[in-house]
Design an enzyme around this catalytic site. Structure first.
Site, PDB file in Angstrom:
ATOM      1  N   ASP A   1       0.837  -1.076  -0.063  1.00  0.00           N
ATOM      2  CA  ASP A   1      -0.041   0.055   0.235  1.00  0.00           C
ATOM      3  C   ASP A   1       0.922   1.312  -0.125  1.00  0.00           C
ATOM      4  O   ASP A   1       0.550   2.125  -0.842  1.00  0.00           O
ATOM      5  CB  ASP A   1      -0.890  -0.011   1.216  1.00  0.00           C
ATOM      6  CG  ASP A   1      -1.804   1.280   1.325  1.00  0.00           C
ATOM      7  OD1 ASP A   1      -2.447   1.430   0.518  1.00  0.00           O
ATOM      8  OD2 ASP A   1      -1.708   1.858   2.547  1.00  0.00           O
ATOM      9  N   SER A   2       1.892   1.232   0.824  1.00  0.00           N
ATOM     10  CA  SER A   2       2.870   2.531   0.904  1.00  0.00           C
ATOM     11  C   SER A   2       3.561   2.751  -0.354  1.00  0.00           C
ATOM     12  O   SER A   2       3.811   3.818  -0.770  1.00  0.00           O
ATOM     13  CB  SER A   2       3.702   2.220   2.052  1.00  0.00           C
ATOM     14  OG  SER A   2       2.960   2.017   3.226  1.00  0.00           O
TER      15      SER A   2
END
Length: 142
Positions: A28-29
């Site tokens: 996600d990051s």
């Protein structure tokens, strides 16, 4: 404390030992950073506009749409990681997202995290570019 952190960083990674949600956490990051980098490289804008442009691409529905295109392009190993992420039990979908989109997005993020931890940055870039192109095409059709 610093020595302990250095030891953790130097530890050899066995990505297959990570849970799908841990892979999705880092994925996600990584995906968020890729999108924010693309947005900022497109030109200087007010932060509010940067955030709006980013949020259209960094959400479960967008990632789910991208993943529909990418599924057929994955290697067997990548497909397995994606499926593990997609099928994992998570707390609950984000607000305003369908369970299907949320699960498909979690699978996408797990795949990105997996590739990132393996240092396969070119492959991440390739998949994201293809996924974004398909997303843009679908948005034009609407």
């Amino acid at each position: 404390m610093e020595k302990e952190i250095e030891k953790e960083i130097e530890k050899e990674l066995n990505v297959n030992e990570y849970s799908p949600l841990s892979l999705a956490f880092i994925g996600d990051s990584v995906y968020d950073l890729i999108i924010k980098t693309k947005i900022i490289r497109a030109g200087n804008k007010q932060v509010k506009k940067l955030h709006q442009d980013t949020s259209h691409l960094v959400n479960a529905a967008a990632q789910s749409t991208m993943m529909r295109t990418l599924q057929d392009l994955l290697s067997d190993e990548e497909r397995e990681v994606y499926k593990r992420g997609r099928n994992t039990k998570s707390v609950s979908p984000a607000k305003n997202q369908s369970v299907t989109d949320y699960r498909r997005a979690t699978g996408f993020e797990a795949l990105v995290g997996y590739l990132y931890l393996q240092g396969k940055y070119e492959r991440i870039s390739e998949l994201v570019e293809i996924g974004l192109a398909s997303l843009m095409e679908k948005q034009k059709e609407k």
